[in-house]
Design an enzyme around this catalytic site. Structure first.
Site, PDB file in Angstrom:
ATOM      1  N   SER A   1       9.527  -5.736  -2.017  1.00 28.55           N
ATOM      2  CA  SER A   1       8.339  -5.402  -2.803  1.00 28.55           C
ATOM      3  C   SER A   1       8.536  -4.112  -3.581  1.00 28.55           C
ATOM      4  O   SER A   1       9.258  -3.211  -3.161  1.00 28.55           O
ATOM      5  CB  SER A   1       7.121  -5.281  -1.884  1.00 28.55           C
ATOM      6  OG  SER A   1       7.329  -4.300  -0.904  1.00 28.55           O
TER       7      SER A   1
ATOM      8  N   ASP B   1      -0.109 -10.120   0.586  1.00 28.49           N
ATOM      9  CA  ASP B   1       0.434  -9.679   1.859  1.00 28.49           C
ATOM     10  C   ASP B   1       1.547 -10.650   2.213  1.00 28.49           C
ATOM     11  O   ASP B   1       1.488 -11.820   1.865  1.00 28.49           O
ATOM     12  CB  ASP B   1      -0.674  -9.738   2.925  1.00 28.49           C
ATOM     13  CG  ASP B   1      -0.121  -9.525   4.318  1.00 28.49           C
ATOM     14  OD1 ASP B   1      -0.011  -8.356   4.710  1.00 28.49           O
ATOM     15  OD2 ASP B   1       0.227 -10.509   5.007  1.00 28.49           O
TER      16      ASP B   1
ATOM     17  N   TYR C   1      -1.223   0.347  10.614  1.00 34.24           N
ATOM     18  CA  TYR C   1      -0.906   1.747  10.901  1.00 34.24           C
ATOM     19  C   TYR C   1      -1.679   2.628   9.929  1.00 34.24           C
ATOM     20  O   TYR C   1      -1.883   2.256   8.778  1.00 34.24           O
ATOM     21  CB  TYR C   1       0.601   2.042  10.822  1.00 34.24           C
ATOM     22  CG  TYR C   1       1.238   1.947   9.448  1.00 34.24           C
ATOM     23  CD1 TYR C   1       1.278   3.058   8.601  1.00 34.24           C
ATOM     24  CD2 TYR C   1       1.798   0.766   8.995  1.00 34.24           C
ATOM     25  CE1 TYR C   1       1.867   2.976   7.351  1.00 34.24           C
ATOM     26  CE2 TYR C   1       2.390   0.684   7.744  1.00 34.24           C
ATOM     27  CZ  TYR C   1       2.418   1.788   6.921  1.00 34.24           C
ATOM     28  OH  TYR C   1       2.999   1.703   5.678  1.00 34.24           O
TER      29      TYR C   1
ATOM     30  N   HIS D   1      15.556  -8.957   7.281  1.00 34.21           N
ATOM     31  CA  HIS D   1      15.115  -7.567   7.306  1.00 34.21           C
ATOM     32  C   HIS D   1      14.255  -7.310   8.542  1.00 34.21           C
ATOM     33  O   HIS D   1      13.444  -8.142   8.926  1.00 34.21           O
ATOM     34  CB  HIS D   1      14.316  -7.272   6.024  1.00 34.21           C
ATOM     35  CG  HIS D   1      13.516  -6.030   6.098  1.00 34.21           C
ATOM     36  ND1 HIS D   1      14.086  -4.779   6.107  1.00 34.21           N
ATOM     37  CD2 HIS D   1      12.179  -5.826   6.208  1.00 34.21           C
ATOM     38  CE1 HIS D   1      13.134  -3.867   6.207  1.00 34.21           C
ATOM     39  NE2 HIS D   1      11.973  -4.479   6.270  1.00 34.21           N
TER      40      HIS D   1
ATOM     41  N   HIS E   1       7.750   4.794   4.361  1.00 34.05           N
ATOM     42  CA  HIS E   1       6.364   4.857   4.818  1.00 34.05           C
ATOM     43  C   HIS E   1       5.697   6.171   4.449  1.00 34.05           C
ATOM     44  O   HIS E   1       4.545   6.408   4.773  1.00 34.05           O
ATOM     45  CB  HIS E   1       6.285   4.625   6.328  1.00 34.05           C
ATOM     46  CG  HIS E   1       6.832   3.290   6.715  1.00 34.05           C
ATOM     47  ND1 HIS E   1       8.155   3.105   7.041  1.00 34.05           N
ATOM     48  CD2 HIS E   1       6.259   2.076   6.781  1.00 34.05           C
ATOM     49  CE1 HIS E   1       8.359   1.822   7.297  1.00 34.05           C
ATOM     50  NE2 HIS E   1       7.221   1.180   7.144  1.00 34.05           N
TER      51      HIS E   1
ATOM     52  N   CYS F   1      12.446  -0.234   4.045  1.00 39.47           N
ATOM     53  CA  CYS F   1      11.442  -1.307   4.013  1.00 39.47           C
ATOM     54  C   CYS F   1      11.001  -1.498   2.560  1.00 39.47           C
ATOM     55  O   CYS F   1      11.513  -0.832   1.661  1.00 39.47           O
ATOM     56  CB  CYS F   1      10.261  -0.946   4.913  1.00 39.47           C
ATOM     57  SG  CYS F   1       9.122  -2.310   5.205  1.00 39.47           S
TER      58      CYS F   1
HETATM   59  C1  MET Z   1       7.331  -5.135   6.674  1.00 41.27           C
HETATM   60  S1  MET Z   1       8.795  -5.710   6.026  1.00 41.27           S
HETATM   61  C2  MET Z   1       8.448  -5.940   4.352  1.00 41.27           C
HETATM   62  C3  MET Z   1       9.413  -6.830   3.677  1.00 41.27           C
HETATM   63  C4  MET Z   1       8.972  -7.338   2.344  1.00 41.27           C
HETATM   64  N1  MET Z   1       9.990  -8.137   1.739  1.00 41.27           N
HETATM   65  C5  MET Z   1       8.638  -6.164   1.461  1.00 41.27           C
HETATM   66  O1  MET Z   1       9.516  -5.691   0.813  1.00 41.27           O
HETATM   67  O2  MET Z   1       7.525  -5.704   1.399  1.00 41.27           O
HETATM   68 ZN   LIG Z   2      10.055  -3.770   6.505  1.00 43.03          ZN
END
Ligand code: MET
Ligand SMILES: [Zn+2]
Length: 765
Positions: free
Chosen positions: A443, A499, A522, A651, A704, A736
């Site tokens: 994403s 989502d 979170y 992932h 994050h 991530c």
């Molecule tokens: C919580 S893992 C998220 C992987 C998803 N492909 C993203 O990039 O948002």
């Molecule tokens: Zn992730």
């Protein structure tokens, strides 16, 4: 009289008031006082709502602006030094610990976050050092008790227990080898004593002390630690209700039943079979037993008659005065109320109970068991019987084609045709990626424009075609951006997804959705888990149009992006009438078809995300093999329907992988990306221990937090990784997806990442 109780309530507000207020505060749009006021309103609504359902023991102190473990750390002065001395208010120190801070000369990363037991809630990991100076900075339990009292509700304060607090934490960096947080127990206890004595002085009758680690396999010293801690606390404390939840006490029961506590809570949703042994163990004592019969983890209506039977059994053994009817755990994992749902059909709505409705359920069960003659109680019980019967009726329907396909699965269907070494060469020819290939996790920032367009589509303000055009433009600009900064394996950016689980659920048969069923994941991040209500299948392609469009606008390889079967299952509310394994296999077959279709559409790499694989791991080791067996084969089933030329990625994020690393290897994905940045690369030790044969990208920075990692920092991480991993297997990526980030920090971070990879190519040529 059988009392009723709720262990904790969602702290997000019925309309996500807390998210809105917290984010407005972060953005500098409201003051700290405004934030406190918004929080006070939500707390008050919670207390009065729970009480209005007829619940006797209402929790307080379970509220949080970010995370309850973080609250606890802050209250006990467990604040790592890097967050102090910046002249920040306590509130800003608190948020800096939760999410990092990069402003006005302050640059500190967030603390590590971990999954809370086997849930999708994340807690901020406390950091303990030998010189941690515990003190009661503020008594949150007391303050919120008083706040509730002023609002007219006498509550049972909730406090995280000392042993769980220490075991859930970690040793701060720089602690001497062998230092274990639990060794701080003697230093910590006086602070708990002070907290509890203050509660008692304020007239608190019951305090709920949560020791959820009691459902984990016992550490050797649990026994003596619990015995000595509670012997010290009990005399000076209000009556202690010691809670265990999310699982069974097992052998821990032998010492728990002997503790000098006034009450014990057990989870009968997750572990109904423990009732008999618990009853036998505590019968000779005076301990009051709190029966967690209303699930805090799912959204299905409780079968009240069945719960009443369990309650009656306890009453027969202990007497009504020694029985409390409760939720199995805090209700923080469930949405606030079903009342806000207007789009579910009447039939569907009748299947569910959210937090508010669950509070009513515990009250009804307790009333029936207390022999209430109230007509309303009888009516609620009758209505429940009808609802449960209707749901059972629905459960008898099935999709026979799906059931047959699952029954016909054979092991050869989940093996790739050739081993990794062979596939690797074929894929390298197809993809032509450089050494230290750079990629992202899928994403890109979900901007306001994207959310607005989606909202307009939902409201019918724009047509499907207009929305699709908008998404295509987004995809194209994300592709151009990646080309511009020089990433190697591109993604389409996932702008079309609300989502990562909901998006797939909405395009599969067997799911229903709520409009407002938010649950905290979170901090201020909430998710709306889909609900699996019947057999799952794929009515048609899901992502093909977007991935092929993205591939059509670039010569660089495009990675297809799917959410894996185990993650869809673990991040949904599963049905209760069919095993998780079968639900997972149904999902796998649907996704398998999607992966095959992506390959047919010319996509050469497909990532199937399984961030929730680890979180579904049972809390007791004895139960691991069974889970890992079906979850690993489900992932493989989803990804093995293709030719050797397709590069599969997966992932993982948020958790400790140490203990399940062999299973991650067993997935046999060609490339995995894995969170590593926040857990201080301790994952690398795991690679050392087990080895890893396929390609791997341990995240080189933490997404994050809005903080931008410097190029130097990323180089250091790469160098650290190369001490353990061979350079031809290392892939460079963030830890991530970037959807929660803004464009500014995304661009700055990725430019640094690409530069660091270029440096590595030269340095390790
Ligand atoms: C919580 S893992 C998220 C992987 C998803 N492909 C993203 O990039 O948002
Ligand atoms: Zn992730």
């Amino acid at each position: 009289m059988v009392a009723s109780s709720v262990l904790g309530f969602p702290r997000i507000g019925a309309n996500r008031e807390v998210k809105k207020a917290v984010e407005a505060y972060w953005a500098g749009k409201i003051s700290a006082d405004d934030l406190t006021k918004a929080a006070a309103d939500v707390k008050k609504t919670n207390w009065t709502t729970i009480k209005a359902q007829g619940v006797d023991l209402v929790p307080s102190g379970d509220f949080s602006l970010y995370d309850h473990v973080l609250d606890h750390s802050a209250a006990f002065n467990v604040i790592p030094k890097r967050y102090t001395g910046h002249d920040l208010s306590p509130l800003d120190v608190y948020f800096a610990m939760g999410r990092g801070r990069q402003a006005a000369g302050v640059d500190v990363p967030a603390s590590e976050m971990k999954k809370w037991f086997d849930s999708n809630y994340h807690f901020v990991v406390p950091e303990f050092a030998e010189d941690t100076d515990f003190k009661l900075v503020f008594n949150k339990a007391l303050e919120e008790f008083n706040e509730a009292k002023a609002a007219g509700v006498v509550t049972r304060p909730v406090v995280l227990g000392p042993i769980s607090f220490l075991y859930l934490g970690k040793a701060a960096k720089g602690s001497s080898a062998g230092f274990q947080p639990i060794s701080l127990l003697p230093k910590l206890l006086p602070v708990y004593k002070q907290l509890l004595a203050d509660l008692k002085a304020a007239g608190v009758e019951w305090v709920q002390i949560d020791e959820p680690i009691l459902v984990l396999d016992a550490a050797q010293d649990y026994h003596t630690q619990f015995a000595s801690v509670y012997a010290e606390l009990a005399p000076i404390s209000p009556k202690i209700l010691l809670t265990s939840y999310y699982g069974r006490l097992d052998s821990n029961l032998s010492f728990v039943a002997k503790l000098p506590v006034a009450g014990l809570h057990i989870d009968l949703d997750r572990a109904p079979s423990q009732l008999d042994e618990v009853l036998a163990a505590i019968k000779p004592t005076n301990i009051v037993l709190s029966l967690g019969v209303v699930s805090g983890r799912n959204i299905w209506k409780t079968d009240l008659s069945a719960a009443i039977k369990l309650g009656q059994k306890a009453i027969d053994a202990l007497g009504a005065d020694r029985v409390i009817i409760a939720t199995s755990s805090s209700l923080l994992h469930t949405p606030v109320t079903l009342a806000a749902e207007t789009k579910l059909t009447a039939e569907q709505k009748d299947w569910f109970a959210f937090a508010t409705e669950k509070a009513k359920e515990v009250a009804t069960i307790a009333s029936v068991l207390s022999g209430s003659q109230d007509a309303k109680v009888a009516e609620a019980l009758e209505e429940n019987k009808v609802s449960i019967a209707k749901r059972r009726e629905f459960e008898r329907t099935s999709d026979d084609a799906v059931r047959k396909r699952v029954a016909a699965i054979t092991p050869d269907m989940w093996a790739r045709k050739s081993p990794f070494s062979v596939r690797r060469e074929i894929q390298q020819k197809a993809l032509n990626l450089p050494k230290f290939a750079t990629t992202t996790i899928g994403s890109f920032p979900q901007t306001k424009e994207i959310r607005t367009a989606r909202a307009k589509l939902t409201k019918g303000e724009i047509t499907e075609a207009e929305y699709d055009d908008f998404i295509k433009k987004e995809i194209e600009s994300v592709v151009r951006f990646q080309e511009k900064i020089g990433l190697d394996l591109l993604v389409h950016g996932e702008p079309e997804r609300n989502d990562m689980v909901q998006y797939f659920g909405e395009r599969l048969n067997g799911f229903v959705f709520t409009q407002n069923g938010w649950v905290q994941s979170y901090g201020s991040r909430y998710v709306r888990p889909p609900i699996i209500v019947s057999d799952v299948s794929r009515p048609g392609p899901i992502t093909i149009q977007w991935s092929s469009y993205a591939q059509s606008v670039t010569d660089k390889p495009m990675k297809g992006m799917l959410t894996g079967p185990v993650t869809i299952l673990n991040w949904s509310f599963p049905r209760a009438d069919v095993s998780r394994e079968i639900q997972c296999k149904q999902l796998s077959l649907a996704l398998r078809d999607e992966v095959v279709d992506l390959e047919k559409a010319g996509i050469k790499a497909v990532q199937v995300d399984e961030p929730a694989l680890r979180e579904g791991l049972p809390l007791r080791k004895a139960d691991w093999d069974e889970y890992l067996g079906w979850s690993v084969s489900s992932f493989k089933l989803a990804t093995a329907g293709v030719t050797d030329a397709l590069q599969t990625h997966s992932h993982f994020c948020y958790s400790d992988f140490d203990d399940i690393f062999p299973s991650i290897q067993a997935l046999d994905a060609d490339v995995i990306s894995i969170e590593a940045s926040k857990s201080d690369l301790k994952l690398l030790n795991t690679f050392k221990q087990y080895g890893y044969s396929n390609q791997i990208g341990p995240g080189v920075y933490d997404i994050h937090s809005p903080r931008v990692p410097s190029e130097e920092e990323i180089k250091e991480r790469i160098a650290a990784m190369l001490a353990t991993l061979t350079d031809d297997l290392l892939v460079i990526n963030p830890d991530c997806g970037l959807k929660t980030r803004g464009w500014k920090e995304t661009e700055a971070s990725l430019v640094n990442l690409v530069n660091a990879a270029r440096w590595a190519r030269k340095t390790y040529a």
